[in-house]
Structures are given as structure tokens and as C-alpha cells.
Write an enzyme that holds these catalytic residues in place. Structure first.
Site, short mmCIF file in Angstrom:
data_model
loop_
_atom_site.label_atom_id
_atom_site.label_comp_id
_atom_site.label_asym_id
_atom_site.label_seq_id
_atom_site.Cartn_x
_atom_site.Cartn_y
_atom_site.Cartn_z
CE LYS A 125 -4.40 1.13 0.25
NZ LYS A 125 -5.60 0.35 -0.17
CG ASP A 165 -7.36 3.39 -0.76
OD1 ASP A 165 -7.79 2.23 -0.68
OD2 ASP A 165 -7.47 4.21 0.19
P1 NDP Z 1 -13.01 7.88 -2.82
O1 NDP Z 1 -11.93 8.87 -2.63
O2 NDP Z 1 -13.57 7.64 -4.17
O3 NDP Z 1 -14.23 8.23 -1.85
C1 NDP Z 1 -14.05 8.31 -0.47
C2 NDP Z 1 -15.36 8.70 0.18
O4 NDP Z 1 -15.23 8.57 1.58
C3 NDP Z 1 -15.75 10.15 -0.08
O5 NDP Z 1 -17.13 10.27 -0.03
C4 NDP Z 1 -15.09 10.85 1.08
O6 NDP Z 1 -15.69 12.10 1.42
C5 NDP Z 1 -15.30 9.86 2.20
N1 NDP Z 1 -14.21 9.98 3.18
C6 NDP Z 1 -12.89 9.73 2.97
N2 NDP Z 1 -12.19 9.99 4.07
C7 NDP Z 1 -13.08 10.40 4.98
C8 NDP Z 1 -12.97 10.79 6.34
N3 NDP Z 1 -11.78 10.82 6.96
N4 NDP Z 1 -14.10 11.13 7.00
C9 NDP Z 1 -15.30 11.13 6.38
N5 NDP Z 1 -15.46 10.75 5.08
C10 NDP Z 1 -14.38 10.40 4.42
O7 NDP Z 1 -12.43 6.52 -2.20
P2 NDP Z 1 -12.92 5.02 -2.44
O8 NDP Z 1 -14.39 4.97 -2.62
O9 NDP Z 1 -12.05 4.44 -3.45
O10 NDP Z 1 -12.52 4.36 -1.04
C11 NDP Z 1 -13.44 4.26 0.06
C12 NDP Z 1 -12.97 3.17 1.00
O11 NDP Z 1 -12.93 1.92 0.29
C13 NDP Z 1 -11.57 3.34 1.59
O12 NDP Z 1 -11.55 2.78 2.88
C14 NDP Z 1 -10.70 2.49 0.67
O13 NDP Z 1 -9.53 2.08 1.31
C15 NDP Z 1 -11.64 1.32 0.42
N6 NDP Z 1 -11.38 0.51 -0.76
C16 NDP Z 1 -11.30 1.06 -2.01
C17 NDP Z 1 -11.10 0.27 -3.11
C18 NDP Z 1 -11.08 0.81 -4.48
O14 NDP Z 1 -10.99 0.00 -5.43
N7 NDP Z 1 -11.19 2.10 -4.70
C19 NDP Z 1 -10.89 -1.19 -2.96
C20 NDP Z 1 -11.08 -1.67 -1.62
C21 NDP Z 1 -11.30 -0.83 -0.57
P3 NDP Z 1 -15.00 13.48 0.96
O15 NDP Z 1 -15.27 13.57 -0.52
O16 NDP Z 1 -15.65 14.54 1.76
O17 NDP Z 1 -13.54 13.33 1.27
O1 2IT Z 2 -7.91 -1.43 -0.69
C1 2IT Z 2 -7.86 -1.93 -1.84
O2 2IT Z 2 -7.97 -3.14 -2.01
C2 2IT Z 2 -7.67 -1.03 -2.98
N1 2IT Z 2 -7.60 0.17 -2.79
C3 2IT Z 2 -7.54 -1.58 -4.37
C4 2IT Z 2 -6.13 -2.06 -4.62
C5 2IT Z 2 -5.82 -2.50 -6.02
O3 2IT Z 2 -4.64 -2.81 -6.23
O4 2IT Z 2 -6.70 -2.53 -6.88
#
Ligand code: NDP
Ligand code: 2IT
Length: 445
Positions: A125, A165
Site C-alpha cells: 500500500k 484508493d
Molecule cells: P473515494 O476517494 O472515491 O471516496 C471516499 C469517500 O469517503 C468520499 O465520499 C469521502 O468524502 C469519504 N471519506 C474519505 N475519508 C473520509 C474521512 N476521513 N471522513 C469522512 N469521510 C471520508 O475513495 P474510495 O471509494 O475508493 O474508497 C473508500 C474506501 O474503500 C476506503 O476505505 C478504501 O480504502 C476502500 N477501498 C477502495 C477500493 C477501491 O478500489 N477504490 C478497494 C477496496 C477498498 P469526501 O469527498 O468529503 O472526502
Molecule cells: O484497498 C484496496 O484493495 C484497494 N484500494 C484496491 C487495490 C488495487 O490494487 O486494486
């Protein structure tokens, strides 16, 4: 003192300033007691000592110039945690809260998640405390170019393959990839989540959210139920939240909430995803704008209430770590919620997840439930290696197979250890087994 207790005490001593990393390690090691305290082989080869120590940590300076011509400096990280079963694989997080402890917790979780996908990917990561919010496209580009200028020397299509992420989506991956290509002169699958005209995989954008819903649907089917007619509370309004919502709606459920860092909306008629996509993906705006467009939706500021106050059958936390605490868990149980599926990484505190399980909630930990994103990233790597691209339907069908496979693997494992329905234990043990076997086979390295 048992082997597990000794390792937990040691990790606590060495990483006292990294609470999220300690939380993730404790959760996993508690589950592993029934495996490693039964067989001396793990202690004899120091397997847990090696498992909790990253193979490599890279920290670097990221200087860039903002639109006012001022020099800015951020901190960049890549934690290459474990490559026993494949090249390091895991996202990059751009968020002001990022520090080494957070990247270590995410990298540690990634080891077991990647193992659960059944594909050959190790755990890693990275990220930075750069905040993309409020920055111009040119500022984001200059930042990404500087970040990749250092990162490029540490990654490669067969060594370490980053992805997105929080704060890293298609725009950032594009700028990062461009700089990698310029520095190395190579067109390779060094990042995933790429654009569809330059090596990206169909369905990768949707994969994490879709995968979460596929896993929960498989569980529902196993008890003779489905998403049809279910009221669902989702947190977040980013990549994972949006595509989880899309799939819930396709399967006949109704998502009634979403959040961002400023608060949450509740729309009892059901979230209108077109509006959310316009606000979040096109305008990069704030969620509060939703309530000005849909007069029957209510926006509550962060601090004045929490999204988990909204009654629901299923809760899907899809924003960030520790966003669902013990008080929230009690509210969910009181309101009749039956399932919690983690789209985010570690969104539920340890006490909250145990409370949910003790109160009969089917609780699906992120390392199982959100593995569809990285699983589909591995499918993107395969396509890049064979220089082909598969159709949306092919990738989506494979994603579904990966997620239903994960459900059955964690379900079977929980039963094997006499703890049917304990999906935390099932996920941790099933994920651990494959990595542990690879580490045993490959000697003390
Ligand atoms: P994005 O940046 O697309 O969206 C994040 C969302 O979460 C936004 O709505 C953001 O609000 C909110 N957010 C982030 N940080 C905070 C915080 N500290 N407090 C309140 N709200 C918060 O990210 P993803 O959707 O990609 O990721 C969301 C979660 O999923 C994370 O935990 C990530 O690690 C996990 N994840 C993502 C994957 C992926 O493929 N993208 C895969 C597996 C897990 P705001 O816009 O106000 O910041
Ligand atoms: O938390 C996760 O699994 C991710 N942000 C996706 C990682 C990836 O390599 O697609």
C-alpha cells in the site's frame, strides 16, 4: 505467554504510535490463535514475527509547485509488506490524514485480502498526505508527476503494482502512468485502474462496489433471501459507495443514505445516483448539494448526527476506517439491521464489530467484502500480460466468481473451526493459510 500474546506485546511496544496498524494486527492475530497456538512449526520459523514486519518501507519527499508558484512539499510512502504469493499489490491513498501507521494498516490488511481472491498477488500500500480537494487539475498533475518520479524506481509490473484508493481515481492514475512511461520508456501494466484506451480493464471502476454486493447477495441467497426490498444504508459517496449503490438498486434493494466528510444525506425515496455521480464524479462537489436538488432529501452536518442513525436492514460502510463505532453498532442493532458489509478498509472499530457479531448480525470484514477491487486489478494485470482485453461481461462474471468463492471460503473456514458465521475468523484464517504455506515453503527470508 502464548506465541500470539508475545507477538502482540512486541508489536505494541515497537509501534505504539500507530494505532490503526495495532488495531489491524490485533484483529488478525486474535483469529489466528486457533491455528498457530496448535502447531509449533509457526513459532519455530518465526512466521508471525516476519508477517507483522513489512519487507520494505519507502518514504520520500514530494516537492511540487502550486498555481501561485509556491513550493509545496508532501510526504510519500510505499509499504511493500509481503510478496510471498505474488508481486506487491495495493492502492495509493491521497488524503491529508495519511501517515506511516495508516499505510501499514492498509498494507497489512491487503496481504490477507489479496490471498482471499485466490489470485497470485502479495500485499502492499502507498500514499501521501497531499489533499487533492480544492486543487486544480494542473496542480494534481504536477503533484502526481513528482510523486511518480521517486516511486517509479521501486515498482514494476512483476514487482509492485499500485492502484487507486481514497483520493486516487482515473485522473490521478492517468497522470501517474504518464510520468512512469516517460521515465522508463516502457508501456507495461505497472498500475491498475488505467483508462480503457490505454490498458485498463472494463469493470475495474465498478468492481469494489459491485463485488461487495455480490458477496452479500451470495450470503442472502444461502439463507433463502435476496436484496429485493431491502433498505440499505451506505456511507461514503466515492468510487466504492457509488457502485455498491448501483448494484443494490439493480438487485432490487433501496439505498437511502450516503455521506461525505461534511455530513450525510437521507433520502427515503431512494438515492438518485445520477445526481450523486454529477455532484461527485463530474463537479467534484459536496454532498450537501444533493438536498438542494432533491427537496425531499435531508442533509445532516457531520457532528449533528451519524448516518448509522438511519434505520436499515443492511449497512454498507464505504468511506474510511473507524467510521462505525460501538455506539453506532448499538443503534444499528436496535433499529433491526441484520447485515454489515465493509466496503471500506476497517470502517468498523474492533469493539463495534464484536458487538455486531455477538448480537447476531452477519458481519463481513473488508478484507473479504471489498476484495473485488483488487481481484479485478489482478484481472487487469492478466490482460496486460497477454496484451488482450476482455469484455465487460467476461470480467464481471469472473468478479462474481471471485466474490462468491470468497463467501464460501470464509463461511467454510468459520465452520471448520466450530465458529459458524464468524466471518472475521473465517477471513483471517483463510487468508493467512495460503500466505503462511508460501512462507514456510520459501524458507527464512
Ligand atoms: P473515494 O476517494 O472515491 O471516496 C471516499 C469517500 O469517503 C468520499 O465520499 C469521502 O468524502 C469519504 N471519506 C474519505 N475519508 C473520509 C474521512 N476521513 N471522513 C469522512 N469521510 C471520508 O475513495 P474510495 O471509494 O475508493 O474508497 C473508500 C474506501 O474503500 C476506503 O476505505 C478504501 O480504502 C476502500 N477501498 C477502495 C477500493 C477501491 O478500489 N477504490 C478497494 C477496496 C477498498 P469526501 O469527498 O468529503 O472526502
Ligand atoms: O484497498 C484496496 O484493495 C484497494 N484500494 C484496491 C487495490 C488495487 O490494487 O486494486
Amino acid at each position: 505467554m502464548s506465541y500470539v500474546d508475545r507477538i502482540i506485546a512486541d508489536v505494541e511496544k515497537k509501534n505504539a504510535d500507530q494505532p490503526e496498524f495495532l488495531q489491524a494486527v490485533k484483529e488478525v492475530l486474535e483469529s489466528l490463535r486457533v491455528v498457530v497456538d496448535r502447531d509449533n512449526v509457526y513459532e519455530e520459523v518465526g512466521l508471525l514475527e516476519r508477517l507483522v514486519e513489512p519487507e520494505r518501507i519507502i518514504q520520500f519527499r514530494v516537492p511540487w509547485i502550486d498555481d501561485q508558484n509556491r513550493v509545496r512539499v508532501n510526504r510519500g510512502f510505499r509499504v511493500q509488506f509481503n510478496s510471498a504469493i505474488g508481486p506487491y499489490k495495493g492502492g495509493l491513498r491521497f488524503h491529508p490524514s495519511v501517515n506511516l501507521g495508516i499505510i501499514k494498516f492498509l498494507g497489512f490488511e491487503q496481504i490477507f485480502k489479496n490471498s482471499l481472491t485466490g489470485l497470485p498477488i502479495g500485499g502492499g500500500k502507498g500514499g501521501t498526505d497531499f489533499d487533492p480537494k480544492g486543487k486544480s487539475d494542473n496542480e494534481v498533475m504536477r503533484f502526481c508527476q513528482s510523486f511518480m518520479t521517486e516511486l517509479a524506481r521501486h515498482i514494476g509490473p512483476d514487482t509492485d503494482v499500485p492502484a487507486g484508493d481514497i483520493g486516487v481515481g482515473g485522473r490521478e492514475i492517468g497522470f501517474l502512468y504518464g510520468q512512469y512511461r516517460r521515465l522508463t520508456g516502457e508501456f507495461t501494466g505497472v498500475l491498475t485502474g488505467k483508462g480503457l484506451t490505454w490498458g485498463g480493464s472494463l469493470a475495474r471502476t465498478e468492481a469494489t462496489g459491485y463485488g461487495l454486493v455480490y458477496l452479500v447477495e451470495e450470503y442472502l441467497n444461502s439463507i433463502g433471501d435476496s436484496f429485493k426490498g431491502k433498505k440499505v444504508a451506505v456511507s461514503g459517496s466515492g468510487n466504492v459507495a457509488i457502485f455498491a449503490t448501483q448494484k443494490v438498486h439493480e438487485l432490487g434493494g433501496k439505498v437511502v443514505t450516503m455521506t461525505d466528510s461534511n455530513g450525510y444525506i437521507h433520502h427515503s425515496a431512494g438515492i438518485n445516483l445520477d445526481t450523486i455521480k454529477e455532484i461527485k464524479l463530474v463537479k467534484r462537489g459536496r454532498l450537501s448539494e444533493y438536498a438542494t436538488i432533491h427537496g425531499d432529501a435531508v442533509h445532516t452536518d457531520a457532528g449533528s448526527g451519524k448516518v448509522w442513525d438511519a434505520p436499515c436492514d443492511i449497512a454498507l460502510p464505504c468511506a474510511t476506517q473507524n467510521e462505525l463505532d460501538l455506539a453506532d453498532a448499538k443503534t444499528l442493532v436496535q433499529n433491526g439491521c441484520k447485515i454489515v458489509g465493509e466496503g471500506a478498509n476497517m470502517p468498523t472499530t474492533l469493539e463495534a464489530s464484536l458487538f455486531l457479531q455477538e448480537n447476531g448480525i452477519a458481519f463481513f470484514p473488508g478484507k473479504a467484502a471489498n476484495a473485488g477491487g483488487v481481484g479485478t486489478s489482478a484481472l487487469e494485470m492478466s490482460q496486460n500480460s497477454e496484451r488482450l482485453s476482455w469484455s465487460f461481461e467476461e470480467v464481471d462474471a469472473m468478479l462474481k466468481r471471485i466474490m462468491t468463492g470468497i463467501f464460501h471460503s470464509i463461511d467454510d473456514t468459520s465452520k471448520e473451526y466450530g465458529r459458524a458465521g464468524d466471518y472475521i475468523l473465517g477471513a483471517n484464517i483463510a487468508g493467512f493459510r495460503k500466505v503462511a504455506q508460501a512462507m514456510l515453503d520459501q524458507g527464512i527470508i
